[in-house]
Design a protein around this motif. Structure first.
Motif, PDB file in Angstrom:
ATOM      1  N   UNK B   7       0.841  -1.190   0.000  1.00  0.00           N
ATOM      2  CA  UNK B   7       0.000   0.000   0.000  1.00  0.00           C
ATOM      3  C   UNK B   7       0.879   1.244   0.000  1.00  0.00           C
ATOM      4  N   UNK B   8       0.298   2.356  -0.396  1.00  0.00           N
ATOM      5  CA  UNK B   8       1.071   3.606  -0.352  1.00  0.00           C
ATOM      6  C   UNK B   8       1.495   3.922   1.084  1.00  0.00           C
ATOM      7  N   UNK B  12      -4.140   4.962   6.254  1.00  0.00           N
ATOM      8  CA  UNK B  12      -4.631   5.609   7.462  1.00  0.00           C
ATOM      9  C   UNK B  12      -4.009   5.015   8.722  1.00  0.00           C
ATOM     10  N   UNK B  13      -3.377   3.903   8.538  1.00  0.00           N
ATOM     11  CA  UNK B  13      -2.737   3.317   9.709  1.00  0.00           C
ATOM     12  C   UNK B  13      -1.554   4.161  10.178  1.00  0.00           C
ATOM     13  N   UNK B 506     -13.541  11.590  12.209  1.00  0.00           N
ATOM     14  CA  UNK B 506     -12.254  11.807  12.876  1.00  0.00           C
ATOM     15  C   UNK B 506     -11.174  12.306  11.929  1.00  0.00           C
ATOM     16  N   UNK B 507     -11.035  11.658  10.801  1.00  0.00           N
ATOM     17  CA  UNK B 507      -9.774  11.863  10.090  1.00  0.00           C
ATOM     18  C   UNK B 507      -9.948  12.387   8.667  1.00  0.00           C
ATOM     19  N   UNK B 508     -11.152  12.917   8.371  1.00  0.00           N
ATOM     20  CA  UNK B 508     -11.372  13.294   6.975  1.00  0.00           C
ATOM     21  C   UNK B 508     -10.349  14.339   6.518  1.00  0.00           C
ATOM     22  N   UNK B 511      -6.601  12.981   5.648  1.00  0.00           N
ATOM     23  CA  UNK B 511      -6.237  12.006   4.624  1.00  0.00           C
ATOM     24  C   UNK B 511      -5.010  12.500   3.878  1.00  0.00           C
ATOM     25  N   UNK B 512      -4.802  13.786   3.974  1.00  0.00           N
ATOM     26  CA  UNK B 512      -3.636  14.352   3.303  1.00  0.00           C
ATOM     27  C   UNK B 512      -2.733  14.969   4.368  1.00  0.00           C
TER      28      UNK B 512
END
Lengths: 118, 529
Positions: B7-8, B12-13, B506-508, B511-512
């Motif tokens: 994965x890149x 999100x981990x 929470x994390x929208x 993402x970047x």
């Protein structure tokens, strides 16, 4: 391929999806699946009951399809995979901007749909 | 699984827990909430006038863009041309009135004003001095051989007379002069050439009148019965009491036949099957050129023409059949046959007129609304009051016509889209047809065309524009469309939930990477190049 193998492949597929794709994107995917299911139901109903209020049929159908397209573009912009160097301009927009664009597009779409549905 | 595990690096981990809200995020949330509220407001506002319009559908013809005209009148829709003549002044052209005194006496008893003139009388004129009005209502031509009559009146003058809704009786005989032949041809008949006469050796009788040399077969007695396609003629207004029992005598009749395609020429009495038109004393050869011009039941002894606007032209093949000897005879039924025929021709019966007609929209509550245009799907009604002239001696007035069995209305745009029977609703001769117009817009026409033997044709046509629904007049909130409405609102609700989840999740926003880690913007990137 036996059924246990198939189950394992599916399981790995699911766990991989869960582990790799962020939660927000999975949420978006769920939304997209719902849209496709709704459009399918509409098409079935239209075929069974006839498309007499054709404007209503069209607007409901285009509501699903339009929302699908807009949301796919949102997903592309939010997707971390698409943030490679030296890519297109849309890949460099901030998530906030993408989100606002997505909302505004939906607003226009829903206004049109409500006007057209009769 | 391998490619998924590669994965890149920013899955999100690897993302750290969200930092406290920045001012930018707060602004963004506020803006989005405002947009939602705005959208909600817009939806409510846009549905409000819509519901009002749906409610006002029945009474709201102001929406259709055309004013409702309440001052609608009958007169605009009544054609004066269709009003038949009802006068009783009859001009009779005959050289010697003596043999027909019985006929004239009968007509005078029926209150007709006869003026008997000789064809050579040059003072006879049909119109007044300035030519604007006719002096007579009917013309009885009983001099078969004449070329002209009165002040050099010719075929065209008689045809004009008919065109002016007046009646003409042609009492013909063999040989036929050019005037009568011309009039007969103008009214759809063809007659045999000079020298021929209608002969019937089987039904021949001895003539009661003396006169020219009579060959055997020239005078014959017909048992009157309806002929050919005109079987319903017996029940018509021409002979209200039906055909007489006793035979009708014809003498020196001319062979006449209806021209092909002349539908308004109706046979009243046909020659017997044994009759033929030929030169007397000649033997019929098998030569085609010498075949009889007309034979059998094709030969018309009496025919009647209904002109479209009420004029009538009756052709009688034998003027001798009107002589006193046959009218007064107890043996023959000439009087029973010819008197009704002549009074019908002179307009005593079967003259119809449309006294009043109106069309209007029938509202759902049963009310009526006159309009000069309708909307597709409207229920419309045509009312028509029809009167018949009662020309009996002591009546002389228009009376309601209540006997139409089969009046029908057509709703036409090039083709009839609707055919509907008109039912009588009262004793005043009012006929009504009501129907729902088809969902088709365009210029439609109410059309009544009633052609029946013995009656004046009833012709009525009114053009009415049919307009489609105005954009806010369509039916709404159909039960059938509920799934579509449900789908749309479900999508809206799902969108709202998703938007909420993304915004307050929470994390929208993470993402970047934060702005500090981000690559240079496009502008800088371009500059760098």
């Amino acid at each position: 391929m036996s059924s246990t193998q198939a189950r394992r492949v599916l399981h790995e597929l699911a766990s991989g999806y869960r582990s790799v794709v962020p939660r927000e994107l999975r949420l978006i995917d769920l939304y997209l699946v719902c849209l496709v299911a709704t459009a399918g139901c509409l098409a079935t109903y239209g075929m069974l009951a006839g498309t007499f209020p054709f404007n209503a049929f069209l607007s409901a159908m285009f509501c699903c399809l339009g929302s699908f397209v807009i949301t796919v573009s949102l997903r592309m912009q939010l997707n971390p995979v698409n943030q490679a160097e030296d890519k297109h301009r849309w890949q460099q927009l901030t998530p906030e901007l993408a989100y606002i664009g997505w909302t505004l597009c939906h607003l226009v779409l829903f206004l049109t749909v409500v006007n057209f549905i009769g | 699984m391998d490619h998924l595990s590669r994965s890149p690096h920013r899955s999100h981990r690897h993302i750290s827990p969200p930092p406290p809200l920045s001012a930018r995020t707060v602004w963004c949330r506020a803006l989005c909430t405002a947009l939602f509220l705005f959208a909600l407001l817009g939806a409510v506002l846009s549905s409000a006038p819509v519901a009002a319009a749906a409610e006002g559908r029945s009474g709201a013809s102001r929406c259709d863009g055309s004013p409702i005209r309440d001052g609608w009148s009958f007169s605009r829709h009544i054609s004066t041309r269709g009003t038949p003549p009802v006068g009783r002044r009859v001009l009779v052209i005959v050289d010697d009135a003596q043999p027909y005194s019985r006929l004239f006496q009968l007509l005078q008893e029926a209150a007709y004003q006869l003026e008997v003139r000789s064809p050579s009388d040059r003072s006879v004129r049909l119109r007044n001095a300035v030519g604007t009005e006719y002096l007579y209502d009917a013309l009885l031509l009983m001099e078969p051989g004449m070329h002209t009559f009165g002040d050099s009146l010719r075929v065209q003058d008689v045809v004009d007379f008919v065109d002016a809704n007046r009646s003409v009786v042609l009492a013909a005989a063999a040989p036929l002069g050019p005037l009568m032949e011309g009039v007969a041809e103008a009214t759809g008949l063809e007659v045999d050439e000079a020298g021929t006469v209608l002969l019937d050796y089987v039904h021949a009788v001895r003539p009661l009148h003396s006169g020219r040399t009579n060959a055997w077969g020239e005078t014959f007695a017909v048992r009157p019965e309806a002929c050919g396609i005109a079987g319903r003629m017996t029940a018509s207004r021409i002979l209200p009491r039906g055909m007489p029992e006793r035979p009708v005598v014809f003498s020196r009749a001319i062979g006449a036949a209806a021209k092909a395609g002349k539908e308004l020429v109706r046979p009243v009495l046909c020659a017997p099957a044994t009759a033929h038109s030929y030169e007397p004393h000649e033997v019929i050869t098998s030569d085609e050129d010498a075949a009889p011009f007309v034979a059998g039941r094709e030969a018309l002894l009496v025919s009647a023409l209904h002109a479209r606007f009420g004029a009538r032209v009756t052709f009688v093949a034998s003027v001798d059949a009107l002589r006193d000897e046959y009218l007064s005879s107890g043996e023959y039924g000439n009087a029973d046959f010819f008197l009704p025929l002549l009074t019908w021709t002179l307009g005593e019966r079967g003259l119809l007129r449309i006294a009043a007609a109106e069309h209007y929209r029938v509202l759902p509550d049963g009310g009526r609304q006159h309009a000069d245009r309708y909307r597709v799907g409207d229920t419309v009604r045509l009312e028509m009051r029809i009167e018949e002239w009662d020309g009996a001696k002591d009546a002389q007035h228009w009376q309601p016509w209540n006997e139409a069995p089969d009046l029908q209305l057509e709703w036409v745009m090039l083709d009839p889209y609707v055919r509907h029977d008109m039912r009588r609703v009262d004793d005043r001769g009012t006929y009504v047809a009501e129907f729902a117009t088809p969902m088709k817009h365009g210029l439609f026409k109410f059309r009544v065309e009633h052609f029946r033997d013995g009656y004046t044709p009833l012709l009525y046509a009114r053009v009415v524009p049919m307009q489609p629904f105005w954009h806010n007049e369509y039916q709404r909130f159909l039960v059938k469309a509920y799934p579509y409405y449900a789908a749309v609102f479900a999508v809206m609700a799902a969108f709202w939930l998703l938007a909420y989840a993304l915004l307050w999740g929470k994390s929208f926003m993470h993402l970047r990477p934060p702005a500090s880690e981000r690559r240079p913007s496009l502008t800088l990137h371009v500059k760098r190049e």
